[in-house]
Design a protein around this motif. Structure first.
Motif, PDB file in Angstrom:
ATOM      1  N   ARG A  56      40.046 -20.981 -29.635  1.00  0.00           N
ATOM      2  CA  ARG A  56      41.378 -21.875 -28.860  1.00  0.00           C
ATOM      3  C   ARG A  56      41.613 -23.293 -29.680  1.00  0.00           C
ATOM      4  N   ALA A 205      39.735 -30.124 -23.962  1.00  0.00           N
ATOM      5  CA  ALA A 205      41.013 -30.194 -23.393  1.00  0.00           C
ATOM      6  C   ALA A 205      41.861 -29.018 -23.676  1.00  0.00           C
ATOM      7  N   ILE A 206      42.112 -28.890 -24.959  1.00  0.00           N
ATOM      8  CA  ILE A 206      42.761 -27.668 -25.313  1.00  0.00           C
ATOM      9  C   ILE A 206      42.034 -26.378 -24.851  1.00  0.00           C
ATOM     10  N   ASN A 209      42.901 -25.168 -21.321  1.00  0.00           N
ATOM     11  CA  ASN A 209      44.337 -24.553 -20.938  1.00  0.00           C
ATOM     12  C   ASN A 209      44.521 -23.077 -21.114  1.00  0.00           C
ATOM     13  N   GLY A 210      45.704 -22.536 -20.751  1.00  0.00           N
ATOM     14  CA  GLY A 210      45.809 -21.018 -21.019  1.00  0.00           C
ATOM     15  C   GLY A 210      46.094 -20.742 -22.485  1.00  0.00           C
ATOM     16  N   ALA A 213      49.407 -19.986 -23.864  1.00  0.00           N
ATOM     17  CA  ALA A 213      50.289 -21.213 -23.481  1.00  0.00           C
ATOM     18  C   ALA A 213      50.222 -22.080 -24.557  1.00  0.00           C
ATOM     19  N   VAL A 214      48.982 -22.335 -24.901  1.00  0.00           N
ATOM     20  CA  VAL A 214      48.484 -23.485 -25.953  1.00  0.00           C
ATOM     21  C   VAL A 214      49.368 -22.983 -27.270  1.00  0.00           C
ATOM     22  N   CYS A 217      52.931 -23.558 -27.195  1.00  0.00           N
ATOM     23  CA  CYS A 217      53.451 -24.760 -26.997  1.00  0.00           C
ATOM     24  C   CYS A 217      53.293 -25.456 -28.386  1.00  0.00           C
ATOM     25  N   GLU A 249      49.541 -14.262 -18.105  1.00  0.00           N
ATOM     26  CA  GLU A 249      48.772 -15.495 -18.042  1.00  0.00           C
ATOM     27  C   GLU A 249      49.775 -16.513 -17.259  1.00  0.00           C
ATOM     28  N   GLY A 253      48.267 -18.273 -13.888  1.00  0.00           N
ATOM     29  CA  GLY A 253      48.173 -19.781 -13.860  1.00  0.00           C
ATOM     30  C   GLY A 253      48.735 -20.477 -12.859  1.00  0.00           C
ATOM     31  N   TRP A 265      40.807 -17.629 -17.626  1.00  0.00           N
ATOM     32  CA  TRP A 265      40.561 -18.227 -18.888  1.00  0.00           C
ATOM     33  C   TRP A 265      39.581 -19.399 -18.760  1.00  0.00           C
TER      34      TRP A 265
END
Length: 267
Positions: A56, A205-206, A209-210, A213-214, A217, A249, A253, A265
């Protein structure tokens, strides 16, 4: 990943927390300078890690006092005798390496522990988040050699800004990590003692997250940053949010947020 297949890199899993990987330049004796082997191995490592759904966040690091000094002197000596066609082919491989890191689906964090010169600035510029020690210096030194920062140029101009690039491309002046931070090339400054903690916090932090989604993004920023605000772009962004809202996801979420539960996750 088996580190034995790399001559110039150390690739590890989990060094900065769960679901992370690190790629470290391992040529401290030559200040982690590029040659054709480094270029090929960075391309291969990021292509492979980018396809690994368990990763991730990737940390791009270096060993020794310098982060990257640009081109290796022996490589430059060899290039001095190249034909135009050979120079073009060689530069195309460097351009492909930079693109592979920039377009890697997984966010890339640069851990800059020392000085960064020439092509090394491009290596920093293709990363998504940059953390640098306060003592690091930066220099786009190509013009001193009668050259120009061509293959790294598109990424450096995006990261450093057009106006600052106008200056530092043509003056080849060294500038500080504080100045790089002020201009936006560096996101966070750190002491040598706090560098890994700051990098680890961003990686965590990364990773929290989903994961889909990351990746979406990261791609969104690259696609819209320089796009005109046309009806087609507005429709594209509406389609993207509809796609992810309807995904497994996205649904999980939102439900986890509403139900105050942990999404899968984070399990």
């Amino acid at each position: 990943m088996n580190n034995s297949k790399y001559q110039t890199l150390v690739v590890q899993r989990g060094g900065f927390g769960p679901h992370t990987a690190s790629v470290s330049l391992h040529r401290p004796d030559v200040r982690n300078a590029f040659n054709e082997v480094v270029v090929a191995e960075l391309t291969a490592a990021f292509a492979e890690l980018g396809q690994d759904s368990s990763v991730r966040a990737i940390v791009l690091a270096a060993e020794g006092k310098a982060f990257c000094a640009g081109a290796d002197l022996n490589w430059m000596k060899a290039m001095a005798g190249f034909s135009w066609e050979q120079n073009h082919a060689d530069a195309a491989l460097l351009a492909e390496m930079l693109w592979t890191i920039y377009s890697c689906p997984v966010p890339v964090i640069a851990r800059v522990q020392g000085d960064v010169y020439a092509g090394g600035v491009g290596l920093v510029a293709v990363c998504d988040v940059v953390v640098a020690v306060e003592s690091a210096g930066f220099c786009l030194s190509e013009a001193k050699l009668g050259l120009l920062p061509a293959t790294i140029g598109p990424y450096v101009v995006r990261a450093l800004g057009e106006q600052a690039s106008r200056r530092y491309f043509v003056t080849a002046e060294r500038f500080s990590a504080a100045e790089a931070h002020r201009l936006g090339l560096v996101h966070e400054l750190a002491t040598p003692e706090s560098l890994d903690d700051k990098v680890g916090a961003i990686a965590a932090a990364i990773a929290a997250n989903g994961p889909h989604a990351v990746r979406a993004c990261k791609r969104l920023v690259q696609d819209v940053a320089h796009a005109s605000l046309t009806p087609a772009l507005r429709d594209d962004t509406a389609r993207r949010i509809a796609d992810i809202r309807a995904s497994a996801e996205g649904r999980e979420g939102v439900q986890s947020f509403l139900n105050k539960s942990r999404p899968a996750w984070l399990a």
